[in-house]
Each structure stands twice: as structure tokens, then as C-alpha cells.
Design a protein around this motif. Sequence first.
Motif, PDB file in Angstrom:
ATOM      1  N   GLU A   1       4.573  -0.485  -7.134  1.00 12.46           N
ATOM      2  CA  GLU A   1       5.290  -0.829  -5.829  1.00 12.46           C
ATOM      3  C   GLU A   1       6.016  -2.506  -6.079  1.00 12.46           C
ATOM      4  N   ALA A   2       5.417  -3.422  -6.655  1.00 15.64           N
ATOM      5  CA  ALA A   2       6.471  -4.879  -6.824  1.00 15.64           C
ATOM      6  C   ALA A   2       7.080  -5.028  -7.602  1.00 15.64           C
ATOM      7  N   LYS A   3       6.744  -3.756  -9.169  1.00 15.53           N
ATOM      8  CA  LYS A   3       8.521  -3.753  -9.904  1.00 15.53           C
ATOM      9  C   LYS A   3       9.602  -2.415  -9.276  1.00 15.53           C
ATOM     10  N   LYS A   4       8.587  -1.624  -8.120  1.00 16.34           N
ATOM     11  CA  LYS A   4      10.132  -0.661  -7.906  1.00 16.34           C
ATOM     12  C   LYS A   4      10.698  -1.861  -6.916  1.00 16.34           C
ATOM     13  N   ILE A   5      10.699  -2.731  -6.698  1.00 19.79           N
ATOM     14  CA  ILE A   5      11.107  -3.497  -5.278  1.00 19.79           C
ATOM     15  C   ILE A   5      12.080  -4.389  -6.546  1.00 19.79           C
ATOM     16  N   GLU A   6      11.252  -5.101  -8.092  1.00 22.03           N
ATOM     17  CA  GLU A   6      12.034  -5.754  -9.055  1.00 22.03           C
ATOM     18  C   GLU A   6      12.735  -4.903  -8.609  1.00 22.03           C
ATOM     19  N   ASN A   7      13.297  -4.575  -9.237  1.00 17.74           N
ATOM     20  CA  ASN A   7      14.003  -3.047  -9.933  1.00 17.74           C
ATOM     21  C   ASN A   7      15.438  -2.536  -9.035  1.00 17.74           C
TER      22      ASN A   7
ATOM     23  N   GLU B   1     -22.121   2.740  -5.898  1.00 20.40           N
ATOM     24  CA  GLU B   1     -21.159   1.854  -4.363  1.00 20.40           C
ATOM     25  C   GLU B   1     -20.980   0.961  -5.815  1.00 20.40           C
ATOM     26  N   PHE B   2     -20.952  -0.221  -6.729  1.00 20.98           N
ATOM     27  CA  PHE B   2     -20.229  -0.893  -7.535  1.00 20.98           C
ATOM     28  C   PHE B   2     -19.306  -0.489  -7.491  1.00 20.98           C
ATOM     29  N   LYS B   3     -19.681   1.103  -8.571  1.00 20.08           N
ATOM     30  CA  LYS B   3     -18.121   0.823  -9.063  1.00 20.08           C
ATOM     31  C   LYS B   3     -16.878   1.975  -9.054  1.00 20.08           C
ATOM     32  N   LYS B   4     -17.584   2.229  -7.936  1.00 22.68           N
ATOM     33  CA  LYS B   4     -16.816   3.338  -6.482  1.00 22.68           C
ATOM     34  C   LYS B   4     -15.973   1.951  -6.289  1.00 22.68           C
ATOM     35  N   ALA B   5     -16.379   1.393  -5.668  1.00 18.64           N
ATOM     36  CA  ALA B   5     -15.230  -0.137  -4.766  1.00 18.64           C
ATOM     37  C   ALA B   5     -14.615  -0.566  -6.456  1.00 18.64           C
ATOM     38  N   ARG B   6     -15.626  -1.415  -7.233  1.00 15.78           N
ATOM     39  CA  ARG B   6     -14.229  -1.198  -8.135  1.00 15.78           C
ATOM     40  C   ARG B   6     -13.253  -0.943  -8.599  1.00 15.78           C
ATOM     41  N   GLU B   7     -13.160   0.918  -9.077  1.00  9.01           N
ATOM     42  CA  GLU B   7     -12.377   1.465  -9.180  1.00  9.01           C
ATOM     43  C   GLU B   7     -11.446   1.454  -8.063  1.00  9.01           C
ATOM     44  N   SER B   8     -12.159   1.608  -7.219  1.00  9.89           N
ATOM     45  CA  SER B   8     -10.755   1.370  -5.822  1.00  9.89           C
ATOM     46  C   SER B   8     -10.122   0.345  -5.888  1.00  9.89           C
ATOM     47  N   ILE B   9     -10.411  -0.971  -6.273  1.00  7.25           N
ATOM     48  CA  ILE B   9      -9.883  -1.660  -6.041  1.00  7.25           C
ATOM     49  C   ILE B   9      -8.643  -1.935  -7.272  1.00  7.25           C
ATOM     50  N   GLU B  10      -9.448  -1.580  -8.136  1.00  8.97           N
ATOM     51  CA  GLU B  10      -8.468  -1.137  -9.458  1.00  8.97           C
ATOM     52  C   GLU B  10      -6.770  -0.379  -8.771  1.00  8.97           C
ATOM     53  N   LYS B  11      -7.756   0.477  -7.946  1.00 15.37           N
ATOM     54  CA  LYS B  11      -6.182   2.199  -7.809  1.00 15.37           C
ATOM     55  C   LYS B  11      -5.403   0.959  -7.199  1.00 15.37           C
ATOM     56  N   GLU B  12      -5.423   0.302  -6.203  1.00 17.84           N
ATOM     57  CA  GLU B  12      -5.229  -0.737  -4.933  1.00 17.84           C
ATOM     58  C   GLU B  12      -4.048  -1.524  -5.633  1.00 17.84           C
ATOM     59  N   ILE B  13      -4.624  -2.087  -7.012  1.00 16.27           N
ATOM     60  CA  ILE B  13      -3.954  -2.842  -7.414  1.00 16.27           C
ATOM     61  C   ILE B  13      -2.606  -2.765  -8.482  1.00 16.27           C
ATOM     62  N   THR B  14      -3.608  -1.149  -9.232  1.00 18.53           N
ATOM     63  CA  THR B  14      -2.299  -0.847  -9.532  1.00 18.53           C
ATOM     64  C   THR B  14      -0.978   0.054  -8.541  1.00 18.53           C
ATOM     65  N   ALA B  15      -1.593   0.171  -7.299  1.00 17.53           N
ATOM     66  CA  ALA B  15      -0.111   0.847  -6.583  1.00 17.53           C
ATOM     67  C   ALA B  15       0.842  -0.122  -6.382  1.00 17.53           C
TER      68      ALA B  15
END
Length: 79
Positions: free
Chosen positions: A55-61, A37-51
Motif C-alpha cells: 500500500e505504501a508503494k502504491k501511495i508513493e507511486n 499459535e505462535f507460527k500462525k500469529a507470525r504469518e498473520s503479522i508478516e501478511k499485514e506488513i507485506t500488505a
Amino acid sequence: MSLGIGEIVVIIIAIVILFGGKKIPELARALGRASYEFKKARESIEKEITAAESEAKKIENAVKAGATTETKESGKSNS
């Protein structure tokens, strides 16, 4: 600072004394589930951060592109 064989044996004996032989498999399963569960939650958070970073780079561009367009347009109207 690693554990030697003697220390590991003492820890295992203490666990057996504290929890008993029948509870150890249950504890191991619970630990495995918690780890999963910890690994799954960590991967989910990493995906959210990457997304969010994407999105921030798209807005900046988009902002940079808009600023460049405004600069070009203001240069044409001043000429």
C-alpha cells in the motif's frame, strides 16, 4: 554450545520427576498448540506488513505520478 546425549537424558529425567509420566503428554500437546499459535500469529503479522508495504508503494507511486503531472502542467502554463 550444543547439548550432548548425557545432558539431554538428565533433562528428560528431571522433567519426568517434576511433572510425572502422566502429565508429559499434556505438556507436549500444550507446547505443540502454543508453537502452532505462535507460527500462525507470525504469518498473520508478516501478511499485514507485506500488505502495508504494498500500500505504501502504491501511495508513493501515486504521489510521484501526481508530482510529474503537476510539473508538466506548470511547465505548459509558464510557456
